[in-house]
Design a protein around this motif. Sequence first.
Motif, mmCIF file in Angstrom:
data_model
loop_
_atom_site.group_PDB
_atom_site.id
_atom_site.type_symbol
_atom_site.label_atom_id
_atom_site.label_comp_id
_atom_site.label_asym_id
_atom_site.label_seq_id
_atom_site.Cartn_x
_atom_site.Cartn_y
_atom_site.Cartn_z
ATOM 1 N N SER A 14 0.752 -1.230 0.023
ATOM 2 C CA SER A 14 0.114 -0.009 -0.042
ATOM 3 C C SER A 14 0.765 1.297 0.007
ATOM 4 O O SER A 14 2.017 1.137 0.521
ATOM 5 N N VAL A 15 0.327 2.391 -0.435
ATOM 6 C CA VAL A 15 0.797 3.718 -0.427
ATOM 7 C C VAL A 15 1.339 3.904 1.007
ATOM 8 O O VAL A 15 2.271 4.563 1.371
ATOM 9 N N ALA A 16 0.470 3.595 2.083
ATOM 10 C CA ALA A 16 0.563 3.913 3.518
ATOM 11 C C ALA A 16 2.134 3.158 3.827
ATOM 12 O O ALA A 16 2.671 3.730 4.632
ATOM 13 N N THR A 17 2.203 2.034 3.369
ATOM 14 C CA THR A 17 3.441 1.379 3.962
ATOM 15 C C THR A 17 4.528 1.800 3.329
ATOM 16 O O THR A 17 5.683 2.168 3.984
ATOM 17 N N VAL A 18 4.728 2.504 2.006
ATOM 18 C CA VAL A 18 5.969 3.084 1.398
ATOM 19 C C VAL A 18 6.063 4.253 2.137
ATOM 20 O O VAL A 18 7.201 4.599 2.604
ATOM 21 N N SER A 19 5.041 4.849 2.415
ATOM 22 C CA SER A 19 5.194 6.285 3.285
ATOM 23 C C SER A 19 5.885 6.057 4.734
ATOM 24 O O SER A 19 6.506 6.789 5.059
ATOM 25 N N ASN A 23 9.325 7.848 5.591
ATOM 26 C CA ASN A 23 9.480 8.800 6.586
ATOM 27 C C ASN A 23 9.695 8.181 7.959
ATOM 28 O O ASN A 23 9.890 8.664 9.182
ATOM 29 N N LYS A 24 10.334 6.880 7.988
ATOM 30 C CA LYS A 24 10.569 6.355 9.164
ATOM 31 C C LYS A 24 9.981 6.175 10.303
ATOM 32 O O LYS A 24 10.075 6.554 11.573
ATOM 33 N N THR A 25 8.556 6.039 10.067
ATOM 34 C CA THR A 25 7.638 6.042 10.985
ATOM 35 C C THR A 25 6.721 4.542 10.903
ATOM 36 O O THR A 25 6.165 4.203 10.197
ATOM 37 N N GLY A 26 6.583 4.278 12.225
ATOM 38 C CA GLY A 26 5.682 2.920 12.167
ATOM 39 C C GLY A 26 6.391 1.652 11.804
ATOM 40 O O GLY A 26 7.665 1.648 11.432
ATOM 41 N N TYR A 27 6.039 0.468 12.150
ATOM 42 C CA TYR A 27 6.697 -0.745 11.694
ATOM 43 C C TYR A 27 6.309 -1.101 10.463
ATOM 44 O O TYR A 27 5.304 -1.181 10.072
ATOM 45 N N VAL A 28 7.452 -1.733 9.878
ATOM 46 C CA VAL A 28 7.283 -2.438 8.348
ATOM 47 C C VAL A 28 8.156 -3.598 8.622
ATOM 48 O O VAL A 28 9.529 -3.628 8.777
ATOM 49 N N PRO A 47 11.530 11.211 -3.097
ATOM 50 C CA PRO A 47 10.481 11.937 -2.743
ATOM 51 C C PRO A 47 10.272 13.220 -2.787
ATOM 52 O O PRO A 47 11.302 14.202 -3.010
ATOM 53 N N ASN A 48 9.095 13.714 -2.843
ATOM 54 C CA ASN A 48 8.843 15.121 -2.922
ATOM 55 C C ASN A 48 9.074 15.741 -1.450
ATOM 56 O O ASN A 48 8.429 15.472 -0.693
ATOM 57 N N GLU A 49 10.042 16.688 -1.677
ATOM 58 C CA GLU A 49 10.677 17.026 -0.598
ATOM 59 C C GLU A 49 9.602 18.204 0.255
ATOM 60 O O GLU A 49 9.653 18.039 1.446
ATOM 61 N N VAL A 50 8.888 18.617 -0.542
ATOM 62 C CA VAL A 50 7.785 19.630 0.027
ATOM 63 C C VAL A 50 6.761 18.832 0.652
ATOM 64 O O VAL A 50 6.190 19.313 1.717
ATOM 65 N N ALA A 51 6.207 17.933 -0.018
ATOM 66 C CA ALA A 51 4.991 17.110 0.578
ATOM 67 C C ALA A 51 5.387 16.449 1.697
ATOM 68 O O ALA A 51 4.878 16.267 2.768
ATOM 69 N N ARG A 52 6.981 15.880 1.783
ATOM 70 C CA ARG A 52 7.305 15.115 3.121
ATOM 71 C C ARG A 52 7.402 16.272 4.185
ATOM 72 O O ARG A 52 7.053 15.765 5.260
ATOM 73 N N SER A 53 7.716 17.242 3.822
ATOM 74 C CA SER A 53 7.981 18.499 5.046
ATOM 75 C C SER A 53 6.673 18.670 5.608
ATOM 76 O O SER A 53 6.130 18.931 6.741
ATOM 77 N N LEU A 54 5.687 18.750 4.669
ATOM 78 C CA LEU A 54 4.150 19.061 5.109
ATOM 79 C C LEU A 54 3.752 17.941 5.925
ATOM 80 O O LEU A 54 3.193 18.181 7.078
ATOM 81 N N TYR A 55 3.913 16.801 5.706
ATOM 82 C CA TYR A 55 3.648 15.617 6.410
ATOM 83 C C TYR A 55 4.183 15.688 7.749
ATOM 84 O O TYR A 55 3.660 15.367 8.675
ATOM 85 N N LYS A 56 5.568 15.906 7.742
ATOM 86 C CA LYS A 56 6.291 15.742 9.036
ATOM 87 C C LYS A 56 6.372 16.839 9.751
ATOM 88 O O LYS A 56 6.948 16.982 11.071
ATOM 89 N N ARG A 57 5.778 17.910 9.223
ATOM 90 C CA ARG A 57 5.796 19.180 9.804
ATOM 91 C C ARG A 57 7.219 19.707 10.168
ATOM 92 O O ARG A 57 7.350 21.014 10.707
ATOM 93 N N LYS A 58 8.261 19.407 9.383
ATOM 94 C CA LYS A 58 9.364 20.155 9.545
ATOM 95 C C LYS A 58 10.187 19.469 8.242
ATOM 96 O O LYS A 58 10.311 18.326 7.893
ATOM 97 N N SER A 59 10.849 20.397 7.389
ATOM 98 C CA SER A 59 11.259 20.264 6.208
ATOM 99 C C SER A 59 12.997 20.189 6.411
ATOM 100 O O SER A 59 13.469 20.496 7.420
ATOM 101 N N ARG A 60 13.489 19.731 5.327
ATOM 102 C CA ARG A 60 15.128 19.885 5.217
ATOM 103 C C ARG A 60 15.293 20.900 4.044
ATOM 104 O O ARG A 60 16.547 20.892 3.327
#
Length: 329
Positions: A14-19, A23-28, A47-60
Amino acid sequence: MATIRDVAKHAGVSVATVSRVLNKTGYVHEDTRKKIEIAISELHYTPNEVARSLYKRKSRLIGLLLPDITNPFFPELARGVEDEMRENDFRIIFGNSDENTKKEKEYIQTFVQNNVVGVIASTNHPDTDTYRKLNIPVVFLDRTADNRPSVYADGREGGRLAALEMAARGSCQITVMQGPEHIRPAQDRYQGAVDELRKQGISFNVIKTSSFSFTEAGIWAKELFEYHPDTDGVIASNDIVATAVLHEALRLGKRVPEEVQIIGFDDIPLSSLLTPSLTTIRQPSYDMGRAAAGLLIQLIENENITHKSIQMPVTFTERDTTRKVEKHG
């Protein structure tokens, strides 16, 4: 360009598993993780850096604003910033303001919209609300602002060195090219030069300039020899202006350095390739860029910083637009 959905389909998850892997969150499960990593590699997914930053609330992401990318000094600064940022896993969004305040504000807005966590700015207007109202750390590079984090070279010492070396080589009718009035480091260079010339008791004239750009440098060079034809030494506001002065002096049939000596400021790569090669005051541009990036990272990570303003040393680089002299104390 591959998407996260393409990766999920390729790996059979699933997309959620890839995410979660990205994002190194949750067990896989380890086997699933390897499938996803293989899919990412085979699809060349980034990965889309902007999208990841919005998801994680902190960008690089970092915003880097320069005033004139056609000036070879600024790419050297940018390279220093980029190398330091990449080594610390940050990425850069770049803007070139062309010394235009409207364009500058638009770029700052773009940086904010892309969720940058900090800005490095070589702005001509550091003391405006554009920067005061930002809710993220800002470091000024090759510029200074009152009580704001900044990295800059010792312009006053650079101007003093230029005047001292010009005097030691026998010029007695010197013209100082004064840089833009609204740029503090430019005025430091100018003040350092004229203070030393006054101390040495040497006559000097002043040509005021309004920018560091290629566009107008030739005009100022023509004005210099038109208004002050007896000039036998020129302390230029930067290497671009010095190059224009050299070109005009040679066009007028003046011998350099026998009749006119010229000293620039910056030590851009072009300076050593001119004929004759340009004597100049060297700013450590690459190191300045790295220092600014390092300072911004410290601010982003809320580290305890002792020195928020970093002044870097300048050096005299002797080439062929000045006469040779015995070493002096």
